[in-house]
Design a protein around this motif. Structure first.
Motif, PDB file in Angstrom:
ATOM      1  N   ALA A  98      16.350 -22.971   8.905  1.00 51.31           N
ATOM      2  CA  ALA A  98      16.699 -22.694   7.779  1.00 51.31           C
ATOM      3  C   ALA A  98      17.889 -21.785   8.124  1.00 51.31           C
ATOM      4  CB  ALA A  98      15.703 -22.171   6.807  1.00 51.31           C
ATOM      5  N   VAL A  99      17.596 -20.522   8.713  1.00 50.01           N
ATOM      6  CA  VAL A  99      18.408 -19.300   8.749  1.00 50.01           C
ATOM      7  C   VAL A  99      19.624 -19.824   9.562  1.00 50.01           C
ATOM      8  CG1 VAL A  99      18.719 -17.236  10.224  1.00 50.01           C
ATOM      9  CG2 VAL A  99      16.632 -17.583   8.901  1.00 50.01           C
ATOM     10  N   GLU A 100      19.581 -20.375  10.594  1.00 50.68           N
ATOM     11  CA  GLU A 100      20.674 -21.090  11.270  1.00 50.68           C
ATOM     12  C   GLU A 100      21.653 -21.917  10.336  1.00 50.68           C
ATOM     13  OE1 GLU A 100      19.105 -22.559  14.946  1.00 50.68           O
ATOM     14  OE2 GLU A 100      18.845 -20.769  15.954  1.00 50.68           O
ATOM     15  N   ARG A 101      21.066 -22.745   9.777  1.00 46.96           N
ATOM     16  CA  ARG A 101      21.698 -23.911   9.203  1.00 46.96           C
ATOM     17  C   ARG A 101      22.312 -23.296   7.834  1.00 46.96           C
ATOM     18  NH1 ARG A 101      19.932 -29.263   9.925  1.00 46.96           N
ATOM     19  NH2 ARG A 101      21.662 -29.776   8.427  1.00 46.96           N
ATOM     20  N   LEU A 102      21.807 -22.287   7.043  1.00 48.92           N
ATOM     21  CA  LEU A 102      22.247 -21.607   6.128  1.00 48.92           C
ATOM     22  C   LEU A 102      23.331 -20.528   6.310  1.00 48.92           C
ATOM     23  CD1 LEU A 102      19.246 -21.882   3.811  1.00 48.92           C
ATOM     24  CD2 LEU A 102      21.290 -23.099   3.520  1.00 48.92           C
ATOM     25  N   ASP A 103      23.261 -20.107   7.696  1.00 44.99           N
ATOM     26  CA  ASP A 103      23.924 -18.924   8.230  1.00 44.99           C
ATOM     27  C   ASP A 103      23.654 -17.758   7.632  1.00 44.99           C
ATOM     28  OD1 ASP A 103      25.899 -17.762   9.764  1.00 44.99           O
ATOM     29  OD2 ASP A 103      27.635 -17.972   8.453  1.00 44.99           O
ATOM     30  N   LEU A 104      22.302 -17.527   7.299  1.00 45.61           N
ATOM     31  CA  LEU A 104      21.714 -16.487   6.788  1.00 45.61           C
ATOM     32  C   LEU A 104      21.860 -14.981   7.629  1.00 45.61           C
ATOM     33  CD1 LEU A 104      18.547 -17.811   5.132  1.00 45.61           C
ATOM     34  CD2 LEU A 104      20.680 -17.358   3.958  1.00 45.61           C
ATOM     35  N   THR A 105      22.303 -13.868   6.996  1.00 42.59           N
ATOM     36  CA  THR A 105      22.570 -12.803   7.799  1.00 42.59           C
ATOM     37  C   THR A 105      21.685 -11.648   6.824  1.00 42.59           C
ATOM     38  OG1 THR A 105      24.456 -12.080   6.539  1.00 42.59           O
ATOM     39  CG2 THR A 105      24.897 -13.339   8.338  1.00 42.59           C
ATOM     40  N   GLU A 106      21.677 -10.557   7.608  1.00 38.60           N
ATOM     41  CA  GLU A 106      20.903  -9.449   7.037  1.00 38.60           C
ATOM     42  C   GLU A 106      21.486  -9.130   5.474  1.00 38.60           C
ATOM     43  OE1 GLU A 106      18.340  -7.131   7.941  1.00 38.60           O
ATOM     44  OE2 GLU A 106      18.254  -8.681   9.412  1.00 38.60           O
ATOM     45  N   SER A 107      22.784  -9.402   5.189  1.00 37.11           N
ATOM     46  CA  SER A 107      23.155  -9.065   3.723  1.00 37.11           C
ATOM     47  C   SER A 107      22.738 -10.139   2.921  1.00 37.11           C
ATOM     48  CB  SER A 107      24.645  -9.337   3.830  1.00 37.11           C
ATOM     49  OG  SER A 107      25.346 -10.494   4.184  1.00 37.11           O
ATOM     50  N   ASP A 108      21.932 -11.337   3.418  1.00 35.68           N
ATOM     51  CA  ASP A 108      21.545 -12.240   2.565  1.00 35.68           C
ATOM     52  C   ASP A 108      20.014 -11.959   2.224  1.00 35.68           C
ATOM     53  OD1 ASP A 108      23.787 -13.993   2.243  1.00 35.68           O
ATOM     54  OD2 ASP A 108      23.367 -14.461   4.268  1.00 35.68           O
ATOM     55  N   LYS A 109      19.495 -10.908   2.961  1.00 36.97           N
ATOM     56  CA  LYS A 109      17.958 -10.665   2.703  1.00 36.97           C
ATOM     57  C   LYS A 109      17.726  -9.845   1.469  1.00 36.97           C
ATOM     58  CE  LYS A 109      16.028  -8.508   6.084  1.00 36.97           C
ATOM     59  NZ  LYS A 109      15.578  -7.746   7.100  1.00 36.97           N
ATOM     60  N   PHE A 110      16.662 -10.617   0.736  1.00 33.62           N
ATOM     61  CA  PHE A 110      15.899 -10.026  -0.698  1.00 33.62           C
ATOM     62  C   PHE A 110      15.262  -8.521  -0.164  1.00 33.62           C
ATOM     63  CE2 PHE A 110      12.468  -9.462  -3.272  1.00 33.62           C
ATOM     64  CZ  PHE A 110      13.004  -9.198  -4.373  1.00 33.62           C
ATOM     65  N   ASN A 111      15.520  -7.597  -0.650  1.00 35.53           N
ATOM     66  CA  ASN A 111      14.997  -6.256  -0.466  1.00 35.53           C
ATOM     67  C   ASN A 111      14.590  -5.754  -1.802  1.00 35.53           C
ATOM     68  OD1 ASN A 111      14.201  -3.946   0.454  1.00 35.53           O
ATOM     69  ND2 ASN A 111      15.878  -3.396   1.747  1.00 35.53           N
ATOM     70  N   PRO A 112      13.424  -5.900  -2.170  1.00 34.64           N
ATOM     71  CA  PRO A 112      13.045  -5.220  -3.258  1.00 34.64           C
ATOM     72  C   PRO A 112      13.200  -3.622  -3.652  1.00 34.64           C
ATOM     73  CG  PRO A 112      11.296  -5.959  -2.274  1.00 34.64           C
ATOM     74  CD  PRO A 112      12.066  -6.195  -1.405  1.00 34.64           C
ATOM     75  N   PHE A 113      13.199  -3.154  -2.312  1.00 31.16           N
ATOM     76  CA  PHE A 113      13.086  -1.549  -2.177  1.00 31.16           C
ATOM     77  C   PHE A 113      14.430  -0.877  -2.109  1.00 31.16           C
ATOM     78  CE2 PHE A 113       9.317  -3.123  -0.466  1.00 31.16           C
ATOM     79  CZ  PHE A 113       8.437  -2.933  -1.438  1.00 31.16           C
ATOM     80  N   LYS A 114      15.589  -1.703  -2.304  1.00 28.10           N
ATOM     81  CA  LYS A 114      17.026  -0.969  -2.156  1.00 28.10           C
ATOM     82  C   LYS A 114      17.401  -0.540  -3.336  1.00 28.10           C
ATOM     83  CE  LYS A 114      20.225  -2.770   1.173  1.00 28.10           C
ATOM     84  NZ  LYS A 114      21.055  -4.048   1.437  1.00 28.10           N
TER      85      LYS A 114
END
Length: 70
Positions: free
Chosen positions: A54-70
């Motif tokens: 999934a990560v590779e095919r969707l080209d997910l990066t750190e900027s795509d990560k859900f972070n509720p503590f930001k």
């Protein structure tokens, strides 16, 4: 969930359908996290190939990560 991309459970067509939906969500600016509803720690190892796909095919990066503590 990992089962969405598990080649042992889903057909290639089902995986592509899931990837399509998640790809649309990414283009709309949605953020992602990886989760498994496994009941036994040993089963987490089965999730890794699914998450990697999934990560590779969707080209997910750190900027795509859900972070509720930001």
């Amino acid at each position: 969930n990992a089962y969405e991309f598990d080649k042992n459970i889903c057909t290639d067509e089902e995986i592509e359908e899931s990837l399509r939906v998640f790809g649309i969500a990414k283009r709309c600016g949605c953020k992602f996290y990886l989760g498994s509803d496994t009941h036994f720690p040993k089963d987490f190892a089965r999730a890794i190939p699914s998450f990697t796909l999934a990560v590779e095919r969707l080209d997910l990066t750190e900027s795509d990560k859900f972070n509720p503590f930001k």
